[in-house]
Structure formats: structure tokens, C-alpha cells
Design a protein around this motif. Structure first.
Motif, PDB file in Angstrom:
ATOM      1  N   LEU A   1       0.833  -1.207   0.000  1.00 59.95           N
ATOM      2  CA  LEU A   1       0.000   0.000   0.000  1.00 59.95           C
ATOM      3  C   LEU A   1       0.872   1.263   0.000  1.00 59.95           C
ATOM      4  O   LEU A   1       0.523   2.263  -0.630  1.00 59.95           O
ATOM      5  N   ALA A   2       2.041   1.175   0.685  1.00 58.99           N
ATOM      6  CA  ALA A   2       2.948   2.339   0.711  1.00 58.99           C
ATOM      7  C   ALA A   2       3.493   2.610  -0.690  1.00 58.99           C
ATOM      8  O   ALA A   2       3.625   3.767  -1.112  1.00 58.99           O
ATOM      9  N   LEU A   3       3.784   1.536  -1.426  1.00 56.03           N
ATOM     10  CA  LEU A   3       4.295   1.712  -2.797  1.00 56.03           C
ATOM     11  C   LEU A   3       3.204   2.301  -3.708  1.00 56.03           C
ATOM     12  O   LEU A   3       3.465   3.202  -4.510  1.00 56.03           O
ATOM     13  N   VAL A   4       1.977   1.797  -3.552  1.00 61.12           N
ATOM     14  CA  VAL A   4       0.865   2.342  -4.343  1.00 61.12           C
ATOM     15  C   VAL A   4       0.712   3.835  -4.038  1.00 61.12           C
ATOM     16  O   VAL A   4       0.551   4.655  -4.943  1.00 61.12           O
ATOM     17  N   ASP A   5       0.816   4.170  -2.759  1.00 62.31           N
ATOM     18  CA  ASP A   5       0.670   5.568  -2.345  1.00 62.31           C
ATOM     19  C   ASP A   5       1.770   6.433  -2.961  1.00 62.31           C
ATOM     20  O   ASP A   5       1.507   7.544  -3.440  1.00 62.31           O
ATOM     21  N   ARG A   6       3.009   5.890  -2.981  1.00 59.98           N
ATOM     22  CA  ARG A   6       4.107   6.646  -3.588  1.00 59.98           C
ATOM     23  C   ARG A   6       3.802   6.913  -5.068  1.00 59.98           C
ATOM     24  O   ARG A   6       3.968   8.019  -5.567  1.00 59.98           O
TER      25      ARG A   6
ATOM     26  N   LEU B   1      -8.582  -0.655  -4.274  1.00 56.75           N
ATOM     27  CA  LEU B   1      -9.249   0.555  -3.796  1.00 56.75           C
ATOM     28  C   LEU B   1      -8.249   1.672  -3.483  1.00 56.75           C
ATOM     29  O   LEU B   1      -8.596   2.858  -3.505  1.00 56.75           O
ATOM     30  N   ALA B   2      -7.009   1.276  -3.180  1.00 53.97           N
ATOM     31  CA  ALA B   2      -5.987   2.272  -2.806  1.00 53.97           C
ATOM     32  C   ALA B   2      -5.425   3.005  -4.028  1.00 53.97           C
ATOM     33  O   ALA B   2      -4.813   4.068  -3.904  1.00 53.97           O
ATOM     34  N   ILE B   3      -5.636   2.436  -5.221  1.00 57.45           N
ATOM     35  CA  ILE B   3      -5.103   3.077  -6.436  1.00 57.45           C
ATOM     36  C   ILE B   3      -5.925   4.333  -6.739  1.00 57.45           C
ATOM     37  O   ILE B   3      -7.160   4.291  -6.715  1.00 57.45           O
ATOM     38  N   ASP B   4      -5.235   5.428  -7.017  1.00 54.72           N
ATOM     39  CA  ASP B   4      -5.926   6.669  -7.399  1.00 54.72           C
ATOM     40  C   ASP B   4      -6.760   6.385  -8.660  1.00 54.72           C
ATOM     41  O   ASP B   4      -6.198   5.965  -9.686  1.00 54.72           O
ATOM     42  N   PRO B   5      -8.083   6.590  -8.629  1.00 56.43           N
ATOM     43  CA  PRO B   5      -8.901   6.298  -9.814  1.00 56.43           C
ATOM     44  C   PRO B   5      -8.401   7.017 -11.076  1.00 56.43           C
ATOM     45  O   PRO B   5      -8.603   6.521 -12.182  1.00 56.43           O
TER      46      PRO B   5
END
Ligand code: NAP
Length: 295
Positions: free
Chosen positions: A79-84, A111-115
Motif C-alpha cells: 500500500l505504501a508503494l501504491v501511495d508513492r 481501492l488504494a489506487i488513485d482512480p
């Protein structure tokens, strides 16, 4: 009648050529489309898909940020990598290769991926927008199927399309796209699955059949009418001692028999397969254009 073959490799090559030209035009304006790729674990099929996606990016000039993580990667680290990547302006699209290892909850990660960077089109926001006919990133395999129909001159308006399979990645979205009140859609759609009673009753009425069951010979010649258009999404391994690797790939349709009745048919391999990665590239270029106010 023997069907004309829909050459997915050629259609995919045509679209990639168009995208390559678009990417060079964007680069001249200082915009380099970027795809962030995340693979967790060492599943051989996933590794080869990811390598193919990265190579395809390179071929048309898309920057790819390759992240291959160990199978022990925690959900928090992922999730941290997705956020980066969500916050990295060089990345226009984020691709998390599925399936993920069992200790990671796939819906939480999607769901964590920016749409705005959801180039796979699996985020519930993208799925919802697709459903109500708003502009969004369309999932790659169904979008590839629609493009194959469009570029082969197949009229979908008023056609009866029978989709076999109701998965979230193929059956449901392709059915949804084709029933939209839009050009290149406007079809009457029937969706079949394992609980459908007498599936042949529906497939025999179909002007277009989209087979996505994951089983060889789900569609046989007695189940189709003359002149039908057949899109075979399936990719199945069957034993074949005559091949060095001991198997060959077949679709969900009895190709040899059905092609004698169909007007158009996709082969496996070389039909839908090459379109999937192509539409991922398409979505990434679209995303770069949107991020830079060019779409
Ligand atoms: P999936 O998740 O296994 O879904 C298969 C669907 O087909 C299910 O809805 C199932 O019904 C239905 N089904 C299975 N057997 C059936 C039968 N005999 N009659 C009617 N319905 C039947 O598969 P998927 O992910 O959608 O993939 C489907 C196929 O496409 C696979 O072969 C896969 O490898 C291939 N594929 C290819 C690409 C590509 O790029 N070429 C991309 C994605 C998938 P229930 O819901 O009732 O179980």
C-alpha cells in the motif's frame, strides 16, 4: 462458409502504431506517459505478463517503473508503494499484477489506487462510471474485444450479443460496454453462465458470441447459427505430445468446426490476447493526456 479470421495481432499492431505516434507527439510537448508496474511474488505466468507489458511500454516510448517485490511483501509495504505512485507525477497509470499472494487483500489494494491512475479499470469508481456510461478507464480485455469488433466493421447496434461468462474482468464488463446507449454499442445483450438453462437456446440466436468461460469446446458448431461473429476470449492449455512443451493453447470455442459456420472468428492465440496489453498502453497514454489537460 468458412469464416474470415479476425487478426488480433494486426489490429493490436495498428493501434500500437497510432499510440507510438501519439507518444512522440506528447514527448515533443514535454509529456512522457509513465506506467508503474507492481508484481508481488514469482508466479511464472504473472512474471511473463509483466515482462510483456514492460516491453510493450518500451516499444512505444512509455516510461515504465518496474517493481518486483518478494512474495513475503506485507500489505502495508504494498500500500505504501501504491501511495508513492499515486503521488508521483511521472506515473500516469498503476498496474498491480493479479493475483496477489493470499495474505494480501486484493480489493483493499485496488481501492488504494488513485482512480485517475486506474489504467486496469478495476477500481470500483471506474467500474461504476463504466456502468452508468461516463468516461472512464475501461478494463483492458473487454475494451480490446469492443475495439476488435469495431475495427473489423462488425455492427453491434441492434445485434444480439451472447456473452458466455460473468467474471468481473471479462464477461460482466464486456456485456455492460455493449449495452450502453452509445455508438459502437447499442446491442441487445444476453449473459450466460454455469446456471444458465439450455445455453444453446441463447447462443443459436446470437449475431455475436463472446466466449469467456475458461473451458475448451464450451461453444460447439451445433450451438451457433450461420454467419455468427465469434470472439473467443479463452486461453486454455490442452495436452499435445506433438509440441515440444507438451501442450498447446486453445480457446473456449471449437474453432475448426465453428469457423465453417461463422462469418468472422478470432483465433487463439492471436485474437483477443494481443489486444489486452494494447488497451493498457492506450489507457496509460489517455491518462497522461488527461493529467496534462490534453484530453
Ligand atoms: P473466470 O473468472 O473463471 O469466469 C468464467 C466464467 O465462465 C464464469 O462466470 C462461469 O460461470 C462461466 N462458465 C464456465 N464454464 C461455463 C460453461 N460451460 N457454460 C457457461 N458458462 C460457463 O474466467 P475469466 O477470468 O473471465 O476468463 C475466461 C477465459 O478468458 C479464461 O480462459 C482466461 O484465461 C481468458 N482470458 C483471456 C484474456 C486475454 O487477454 N486473452 C484475459 C482474461 C481472461 P459461473 O459464474 O456460474 O461460475
Amino acid at each position: 462458409m468458412s469464416a474470415k479470421i479476425i487478426d488480433g495481432k494486426q489490429v493490436a499492431a495498428d493501434i500500437r502504431k497510432e499510440l507510438k505516434a501519439e507518444v512522440s507527439a506528447l514527448k515533443e510537448k514535454g509529456v512522457v506517459p509513465g506506467l508503474g508496474v507492481i508484481l508481488v511474488g514469482a508466479d511464472p505466468a504473472s512474471q511473463s505478463y509483466v515482462t510483456a507489458k514492460e516491453r510493450a511500454c518500451e516499444n512505444i516510448g512509455i516510461y515504465s517503473d518496474d517493481n518486483r517485490l518478494s512474495a513475503e511483501t506485507s500489505q502495508e509495504e504494498l500500500l505504501a508503494l501504491v501511495d508513492r505512485m499515486n503521488n508521483d507525477p511521472k506515473i500516469n497509470g498503476i498496474l498491480v499484477q493479479l493475483p496477489l499472494p493470499k495474505h494480501i487483500d486484493e480489493p483493499t489494494v485496488l481501492l488504494a489506487i488513485d482512480p485517475d491512475k486506474d489504467v486496469d479499470g478495476f477500481h470500483p469508481m471506474s467500474v461504476g462510471k463504466m456502468m452508468i456510461g461516463e468516461d472512464t478507464f475501461l478494463p483492458c480485455t473487454p475494451h480490446g474485444i469492443v475495439q476488435l469488433l469495431l475495427r473489423s466493421g462488425v455492427e453491434t447496434e441492434g445485434a444480439h450479443v451472447v456473452v458466455v461468462g460473468r467474471s468481473n474482468i471479462v464477461g460482466k464488463p464486456v456485456a455492460n460496454m455493449l449495452l450502453q446507449k452509445k455508438e459502437g454499442a447499442n446491442a441487445t445483450v444476453t449473459l450466460c453462465h454455469t446456471r444458465t438453462k439450455d445455453m444453446a437456446h441463447f447462443t443459436r440466436q446470437a449475431d455475436i458470441i463472446i466466449a469467456a468461460s475458461g473451458w475448451p469446446n464450451t461453444i460447439t458448431a451445433d450451438m451457433v447459427k450461420d454467419g455468427v461473429v465469434v470472439i473467443d476470449v479463452g486461453v486454455n492449455r490442452v495436452d499435445d505430445a506433438s509440441r515440444e512443451r507438451g501442450y498447446r493453447l486453445v480457446g473456449d470455442v471449437d474453432f475448426d468446426a465453428v469457423k465453417e459456420k461463422a462469418s468472422l472468428i478470432t483465433p487463439v492465440p492471436g485474437g483477443v490476447g494481443p489486444m489486452t496489453i494494447t488497451m493498457l498502453l492506450y489507457n496509460t497514454v489517455e491518462s497522461a493526456k488527461r493529467a496534462n489537460g490534453m484530453a
